[in-house]
Write an enzyme that holds these catalytic residues in place. Structure first.
Site, PDB file in Angstrom:
ATOM      1  N   HIS A 145       0.971  -1.173  -0.043  1.00  0.00           N
ATOM      2  CA  HIS A 145       0.073  -0.121  -0.082  1.00  0.00           C
ATOM      3  C   HIS A 145       0.947   1.231   0.002  1.00  0.00           C
ATOM      4  O   HIS A 145       0.244   2.322   0.015  1.00  0.00           O
ATOM      5  CB  HIS A 145      -0.966   0.109   1.323  1.00  0.00           C
ATOM      6  CG  HIS A 145      -1.976  -0.927   1.120  1.00  0.00           C
ATOM      7  ND1 HIS A 145      -2.800  -1.365   0.209  1.00  0.00           N
ATOM      8  CD2 HIS A 145      -2.311  -2.051   2.020  1.00  0.00           C
ATOM      9  CE1 HIS A 145      -3.598  -2.096   0.553  1.00  0.00           C
ATOM     10  NE2 HIS A 145      -3.386  -2.785   1.836  1.00  0.00           N
ATOM     11  N   ASP A 196      -2.742 -10.525  -2.432  1.00  0.00           N
ATOM     12  CA  ASP A 196      -3.507 -10.192  -1.168  1.00  0.00           C
ATOM     13  C   ASP A 196      -4.842  -9.904  -1.392  1.00  0.00           C
ATOM     14  O   ASP A 196      -5.376  -9.629  -2.332  1.00  0.00           O
ATOM     15  CB  ASP A 196      -2.549  -8.783  -0.927  1.00  0.00           C
ATOM     16  CG  ASP A 196      -2.892  -8.285   0.699  1.00  0.00           C
ATOM     17  OD1 ASP A 196      -2.160  -8.887   1.624  1.00  0.00           O
ATOM     18  OD2 ASP A 196      -3.615  -7.572   0.871  1.00  0.00           O
ATOM     19  N   HIS A 199      -6.358  -7.383  -0.363  1.00  0.00           N
ATOM     20  CA  HIS A 199      -6.575  -5.901  -0.661  1.00  0.00           C
ATOM     21  C   HIS A 199      -5.728  -5.643  -2.014  1.00  0.00           C
ATOM     22  O   HIS A 199      -4.700  -6.211  -2.208  1.00  0.00           O
ATOM     23  CB  HIS A 199      -5.831  -4.774   0.466  1.00  0.00           C
ATOM     24  CG  HIS A 199      -6.666  -5.146   1.716  1.00  0.00           C
ATOM     25  ND1 HIS A 199      -6.198  -6.051   2.903  1.00  0.00           N
ATOM     26  CD2 HIS A 199      -7.903  -4.649   2.309  1.00  0.00           C
ATOM     27  CE1 HIS A 199      -7.022  -6.122   3.898  1.00  0.00           C
ATOM     28  NE2 HIS A 199      -8.081  -5.199   3.619  1.00  0.00           N
ATOM     29  N   ASP A 202      -4.351 -12.695   3.966  1.00  0.00           N
ATOM     30  CA  ASP A 202      -5.615 -12.189   4.486  1.00  0.00           C
ATOM     31  C   ASP A 202      -6.832 -12.576   3.644  1.00  0.00           C
ATOM     32  O   ASP A 202      -7.725 -12.212   4.171  1.00  0.00           O
ATOM     33  CB  ASP A 202      -5.232 -10.860   4.920  1.00  0.00           C
ATOM     34  CG  ASP A 202      -4.671 -10.172   3.749  1.00  0.00           C
ATOM     35  OD1 ASP A 202      -4.341 -10.567   2.644  1.00  0.00           O
ATOM     36  OD2 ASP A 202      -4.586  -8.878   3.799  1.00  0.00           O
TER      37      ASP A 202
END
Length: 345
Positions: free
Chosen positions: A158, A193, A195, A282
């Protein structure tokens, strides 16, 4: 397989973050790296420590202005009367094309996308060491290893060139990819991931030499909200070198593997010399950030699909937070990846 890991990660211990307007305990804790390390060691992988590669690989990706901010902001923050224990911004610019403030508070808002990336006493040192882990894994592959796994913490995908966010400060996957580019012509980054890898996308969005591909929960109602849509394809010379595959919340094993097909085809068409996988665990059905529903055996299926590409691969740890299956999920992914290699890594 070589597992690159550093104990220095544990000097970064963020305590809180804001989610849905509520202050909660931060899930990006040292224990998650410990669980992953224990799992890798139990499966007999070769655990090695990284060397210190200095500022060069980091500065190849991140701006000097941002690195100066990260290295000094905690010290400066402590001089503010009544300041919080951790650096957490309380203001963000409406666009970033205006002036650059001199104050610590203003710079924190400028360089921190959200309140999920608090900066504490050990954050800068731990982030630099996490980047060293990624670079060391890349060097193993450049030196002939079929694959290497960088057990990075804090994570990185990120983080933009000049902005932290979502538990991330330095973009380890981008740093590994850029380091590889010193020696090879083309690198692909596949982000699996939960996200979207918005920072990674932003870093390479205008470049044709690094293909960025991300499968993730649809951002229309999920972090990072403003990036990760299918129409984001790159710009300028990078047009057509970014692929996003947003997934419906709750997507499980079979549908996830089906969704991987166009992503893997794009990577094959790009014909990279080396692949970087931003490995998030995740997406598991029991992860506390709850967005997708991959099972532990599902990670083996994902690993087999990626391993089947047969490309020299740097695996970089991104998300995956404390739950009973965390270590087993890593074991499952690595087992599936190696099973489909024809080699041992």
């Amino acid at each position: 397989m070589k597992i690159v890991f550093s104990e220095k990660h544990d000097i970064h211990y963020p305590r809180h973050f804001l989610v849905n307007g509520a202050l909660e305990d931060n899930p990006e804790v040292p224990e998650r790296a410990g669980a992953l390390l224990d799992a890798a060691r139990a499966d007999g992988h070769d655990i090695v420590a990284p060397e210190d590669y200095g500022r060069g690989p980091i500065a190849d990706v991140h701006t000097a202005e941002y690195l100066d901010f990260l290295s000094r902001i905690y010290m400066r923050w402590q001089r503010i009367e009544g300041a919080s224990e951790e650096v957490i911004p309380n203001i963000h610019p409406n666009g970033r094309a205006g002036g650059y403030p001199a104050s610590a508070v203003g710079q924190a808002g400028y360089h921190m996308a959200d309140t999920a990336c608090p900066i504490g006493d050990g954050t800068w040192e731990a982030a630099c060491e996490s980047a060293n882990v990624a670079v060391h894994a890349a060097i193993q592959v450049l030196n002939g290893a079929d694959a290497a796994y960088a057990l990075c913490r804090p994570p990185g995908h990120h983080a933009f060139a000049d902005m932290a966010g979502g538990f991330c400060y330095l973009n380890n996957s981008a740093i590994a990819a850029q380091y590889l580019r010193r020696s090879v012509n083309r690198v692909a980054i596949l982000d699996v991931d939960l996200h979207h890898g918005n920072g990674t996308q932003g870093i390479f969005y205008e470049r044709p030499d690094v293909l960025t591909v991300s499968l993730h929960a649809d951002p229309v109602r999920f972090y990072p909200f403003f990036w990760g849509y299918a129409e984001e394809r790159g710009t300028g010379p990078g047009l057509g070198f970014n692929l996003n595959v947003p997934l419906v919340r709750g997507t499980g094993d079979d549908d996830y593997v089906k969704a991987m097909a166009p992503a893997l085809r794009r990577i094959v068409a790009f014909a990279p010399d080396t692949l970087v996988v931003a490995l998030g665990l995740d997406a598991h059905e029991s992860d506390p950030l709850a967005g997708l529903a991959i099972t532990t055996p599902g990670f083996a299926a994902i690993g087999r699909e990626i391993g089947g590409l047969g490309m020299p691969t740097v695996l970089v740890q991104e998300g995956g937070y404390m739950n009973e299956a965390l270590g087993a999920n890593l074991q499952s992914f690595l087992s599936g990846f190696l099973d489909n290699r024809g080699r041992t890594g």
